[in-house]
Scaffold this motif. Structure first.
Motif, PDB file in Angstrom:
ATOM      1  N   VAL A  83      -5.793   4.756   8.329  1.00  0.00           N
ATOM      2  CA  VAL A  83      -5.337   4.846   9.712  1.00  0.00           C
ATOM      3  C   VAL A  83      -3.995   5.555   9.787  1.00  0.00           C
ATOM      4  CG1 VAL A  83      -4.647   3.522  11.745  1.00  0.00           C
ATOM      5  CG2 VAL A  83      -6.572   2.737  10.335  1.00  0.00           C
ATOM      6  N   SER A  84      -3.042   5.073   8.994  1.00  0.00           N
ATOM      7  CA  SER A  84      -1.701   5.634   9.048  1.00  0.00           C
ATOM      8  C   SER A  84      -0.959   5.230   7.784  1.00  0.00           C
ATOM      9  CB  SER A  84      -0.961   5.109  10.286  1.00  0.00           C
ATOM     10  OG  SER A  84       0.340   5.654  10.373  1.00  0.00           O
ATOM     11  N   ALA A  85       0.114   5.949   7.474  1.00  0.00           N
ATOM     12  CA  ALA A  85       0.919   5.623   6.308  1.00  0.00           C
ATOM     13  C   ALA A  85       2.336   6.132   6.523  1.00  0.00           C
ATOM     14  CB  ALA A  85       0.313   6.230   5.056  1.00  0.00           C
ATOM     15  N   LEU A 105       2.039   9.689   8.478  1.00  0.00           N
ATOM     16  CA  LEU A 105       0.786  10.412   8.636  1.00  0.00           C
ATOM     17  C   LEU A 105      -0.179   9.554   9.446  1.00  0.00           C
ATOM     18  CD1 LEU A 105       0.166  11.794   5.027  1.00  0.00           C
ATOM     19  CD2 LEU A 105       0.914  13.093   7.024  1.00  0.00           C
ATOM     20  N   TYR A 106      -1.059  10.224  10.170  1.00  0.00           N
ATOM     21  CA  TYR A 106      -2.039   9.513  10.989  1.00  0.00           C
ATOM     22  C   TYR A 106      -3.415  10.152  10.835  1.00  0.00           C
ATOM     23  CZ  TYR A 106       2.121   7.649  13.269  1.00  0.00           C
ATOM     24  OH  TYR A 106       3.318   7.029  13.512  1.00  0.00           O
ATOM     25  N   ALA A 107      -4.429   9.303  10.884  1.00  0.00           N
ATOM     26  CA  ALA A 107      -5.785   9.824  10.976  1.00  0.00           C
ATOM     27  C   ALA A 107      -5.951  10.496  12.335  1.00  0.00           C
ATOM     28  CB  ALA A 107      -6.786   8.683  10.834  1.00  0.00           C
ATOM     29  N   ASN A 108      -6.795  11.506  12.383  1.00  0.00           N
ATOM     30  CA  ASN A 108      -6.979  12.228  13.641  1.00  0.00           C
ATOM     31  C   ASN A 108      -7.459  11.309  14.764  1.00  0.00           C
ATOM     32  OD1 ASN A 108      -6.180  14.712  12.610  1.00  0.00           O
ATOM     33  ND2 ASN A 108      -8.263  15.260  11.964  1.00  0.00           N
ATOM     34  N   SER A 109      -8.221  10.311  14.401  1.00  0.00           N
ATOM     35  CA  SER A 109      -8.805   9.424  15.407  1.00  0.00           C
ATOM     36  C   SER A 109      -7.775   8.558  16.125  1.00  0.00           C
ATOM     37  CB  SER A 109      -9.865   8.529  14.764  1.00  0.00           C
ATOM     38  OG  SER A 109      -9.284   7.759  13.723  1.00  0.00           O
ATOM     39  N   VAL A 110      -6.593   8.408  15.542  1.00  0.00           N
ATOM     40  CA  VAL A 110      -5.571   7.542  16.151  1.00  0.00           C
ATOM     41  C   VAL A 110      -4.309   8.296  16.530  1.00  0.00           C
ATOM     42  CG1 VAL A 110      -6.455   5.599  14.814  1.00  0.00           C
ATOM     43  CG2 VAL A 110      -4.422   6.828  14.009  1.00  0.00           C
ATOM     44  N   THR A 131     -12.229  -1.281  16.824  1.00  0.00           N
ATOM     45  CA  THR A 131     -12.569  -2.618  16.343  1.00  0.00           C
ATOM     46  C   THR A 131     -12.820  -2.593  14.843  1.00  0.00           C
ATOM     47  OG1 THR A 131     -13.504  -3.321  18.457  1.00  0.00           O
ATOM     48  CG2 THR A 131     -14.272  -4.466  16.479  1.00  0.00           C
ATOM     49  N   ALA A 132     -12.091  -3.428  14.124  1.00  0.00           N
ATOM     50  CA  ALA A 132     -12.183  -3.444  12.659  1.00  0.00           C
ATOM     51  C   ALA A 132     -11.250  -4.513  12.120  1.00  0.00           C
ATOM     52  CB  ALA A 132     -11.786  -2.085  12.082  1.00  0.00           C
ATOM     53  N   VAL A 133     -11.386  -4.770  10.835  1.00  0.00           N
ATOM     54  CA  VAL A 133     -10.370  -5.530  10.117  1.00  0.00           C
ATOM     55  C   VAL A 133      -9.338  -4.528   9.616  1.00  0.00           C
ATOM     56  CG1 VAL A 133      -9.867  -7.047   8.177  1.00  0.00           C
ATOM     57  CG2 VAL A 133     -12.015  -7.305   9.448  1.00  0.00           C
ATOM     58  N   TYR A 134      -8.086  -4.794   9.914  1.00  0.00           N
ATOM     59  CA  TYR A 134      -7.002  -3.899   9.541  1.00  0.00           C
ATOM     60  C   TYR A 134      -6.244  -4.476   8.355  1.00  0.00           C
ATOM     61  CZ  TYR A 134      -7.654  -1.012  13.670  1.00  0.00           C
ATOM     62  OH  TYR A 134      -8.188  -0.147  14.602  1.00  0.00           O
ATOM     63  N   TYR A 135      -6.028  -3.628   7.362  1.00  0.00           N
ATOM     64  CA  TYR A 135      -5.341  -4.010   6.139  1.00  0.00           C
ATOM     65  C   TYR A 135      -4.082  -3.161   5.966  1.00  0.00           C
ATOM     66  CZ  TYR A 135      -9.950  -5.873   4.889  1.00  0.00           C
ATOM     67  OH  TYR A 135     -11.150  -6.548   4.883  1.00  0.00           O
ATOM     68  N   CYS A 136      -3.028  -3.785   5.454  1.00  0.00           N
ATOM     69  CA  CYS A 136      -1.907  -2.979   5.006  1.00  0.00           C
ATOM     70  C   CYS A 136      -1.907  -2.970   3.484  1.00  0.00           C
ATOM     71  CB  CYS A 136      -0.577  -3.474   5.567  1.00  0.00           C
ATOM     72  SG  CYS A 136      -0.034  -5.086   4.994  1.00  0.00           S
ATOM     73  N   ALA A 137      -1.331  -1.918   2.949  1.00  0.00           N
ATOM     74  CA  ALA A 137      -1.297  -1.736   1.514  1.00  0.00           C
ATOM     75  C   ALA A 137       0.012  -1.056   1.145  1.00  0.00           C
ATOM     76  CB  ALA A 137      -2.484  -0.896   1.061  1.00  0.00           C
ATOM     77  N   ALA A 138       0.468  -1.288  -0.079  1.00  0.00           N
ATOM     78  CA  ALA A 138       1.761  -0.744  -0.491  1.00  0.00           C
ATOM     79  C   ALA A 138       1.673  -0.132  -1.876  1.00  0.00           C
ATOM     80  CB  ALA A 138       2.824  -1.842  -0.468  1.00  0.00           C
ATOM     81  N   ALA A 139       2.506   0.877  -2.083  1.00  0.00           N
ATOM     82  CA  ALA A 139       2.606   1.556  -3.369  1.00  0.00           C
ATOM     83  C   ALA A 139       4.076   1.765  -3.687  1.00  0.00           C
ATOM     84  CB  ALA A 139       1.883   2.892  -3.319  1.00  0.00           C
ATOM     85  N   LEU A 140       4.490   1.341  -4.877  1.00  0.00           N
ATOM     86  CA  LEU A 140       5.883   1.498  -5.282  1.00  0.00           C
ATOM     87  C   LEU A 140       6.253   2.977  -5.316  1.00  0.00           C
ATOM     88  CD1 LEU A 140       8.405   0.004  -6.238  1.00  0.00           C
ATOM     89  CD2 LEU A 140       7.563   0.254  -8.584  1.00  0.00           C
ATOM     90  N   PHE A 141       7.325   3.322  -4.620  1.00  0.00           N
ATOM     91  CA  PHE A 141       7.771   4.714  -4.483  1.00  0.00           C
ATOM     92  C   PHE A 141       6.652   5.605  -3.940  1.00  0.00           C
ATOM     93  CE2 PHE A 141      11.707   3.607  -6.066  1.00  0.00           C
ATOM     94  CZ  PHE A 141      11.625   2.994  -7.304  1.00  0.00           C
ATOM     95  N   GLY A 142       5.809   5.004  -3.115  1.00  0.00           N
ATOM     96  CA  GLY A 142       4.661   5.722  -2.593  1.00  0.00           C
ATOM     97  C   GLY A 142       5.058   6.842  -1.639  1.00  0.00           C
ATOM     98  N   LEU A 143       4.227   7.876  -1.642  1.00  0.00           N
ATOM     99  CA  LEU A 143       4.476   9.026  -0.785  1.00  0.00           C
ATOM    100  C   LEU A 143       3.984   8.803   0.632  1.00  0.00           C
ATOM    101  CD1 LEU A 143       3.452  11.844  -3.292  1.00  0.00           C
ATOM    102  CD2 LEU A 143       5.748  10.985  -2.770  1.00  0.00           C
ATOM    103  N   GLY A 144       3.273   7.703   0.834  1.00  0.00           N
ATOM    104  CA  GLY A 144       2.760   7.445   2.164  1.00  0.00           C
ATOM    105  C   GLY A 144       1.573   8.326   2.486  1.00  0.00           C
ATOM    106  N   SER A 145       0.660   8.444   1.553  1.00  0.00           N
ATOM    107  CA  SER A 145      -0.519   9.261   1.796  1.00  0.00           C
ATOM    108  C   SER A 145      -1.613   8.427   2.446  1.00  0.00           C
ATOM    109  CB  SER A 145      -1.032   9.848   0.479  1.00  0.00           C
ATOM    110  OG  SER A 145      -1.759   8.865  -0.242  1.00  0.00           O
ATOM    111  N   LEU A 146      -2.663   9.110   2.874  1.00  0.00           N
ATOM    112  CA  LEU A 146      -3.812   8.426   3.450  1.00  0.00           C
ATOM    113  C   LEU A 146      -4.903   8.215   2.402  1.00  0.00           C
ATOM    114  CD1 LEU A 146      -4.045  10.234   6.919  1.00  0.00           C
ATOM    115  CD2 LEU A 146      -2.992   8.034   6.367  1.00  0.00           C
TER     116      LEU A 146
END
Length: 123
Positions: free
Chosen positions: A47-49, A58-63, A90-105
């Protein structure tokens, strides 16, 4: 080990808004964080990062244009503001993390995941 807890999901009418929160168990400034969602019968999608370095998003085109991701390092929390919600959100929304992550999709970048929060948009 980093733990993530999502909150803020619920039932909302089409066109309405929700703000999801992703609370981290430790300082989150070093982490890139992404939001993903999975609708019934569908694969999980990005969805986004937001990156760990410059806070770029960053965002998915749909949002795009409807959702906004933000990061509060003082509160160790990442938010997803969702406006003009549609039934297809409508969905289950999850967050996720990455150490020093670039914030990719790209889902594979993320090592730490929350349990998810349900968002239901009624038409």
């Amino acid at each position: 080990q980093l733990q993530l807890v999502e909150s803020g999901g619920g039932l909302v009418q089409s066109g309405g808004s929700l703000r999801l929160s992703c609370a981290a168990s430790e300082s989150i400034w070093r982490y890139g964080v992404g939001w993903f969602r999975q609708a019934p019968g569908k694969e999980r999608e990005a969805v986004s990062a937001i990156s760990s370095s410059d806070g770029s998003a960053l965002y998915a085109n749909s949002v795009k244009g409807r959702f906004t991701i933000s990061k509060d390092n003082d509160k160790n929390t990442v938010y997803l503001q969702m406006n003009n919600l549609k039934s297809e959100d409508t969905a289950v929304y999850y967050c996720a993390a990455a150490l020093f992550g670039l914030g990719s999709l790209f889902e594979g970048e993320y090592l730490y995941w929350g349990q998810g929060t349900q968002v239901t948009v009624s038409s």
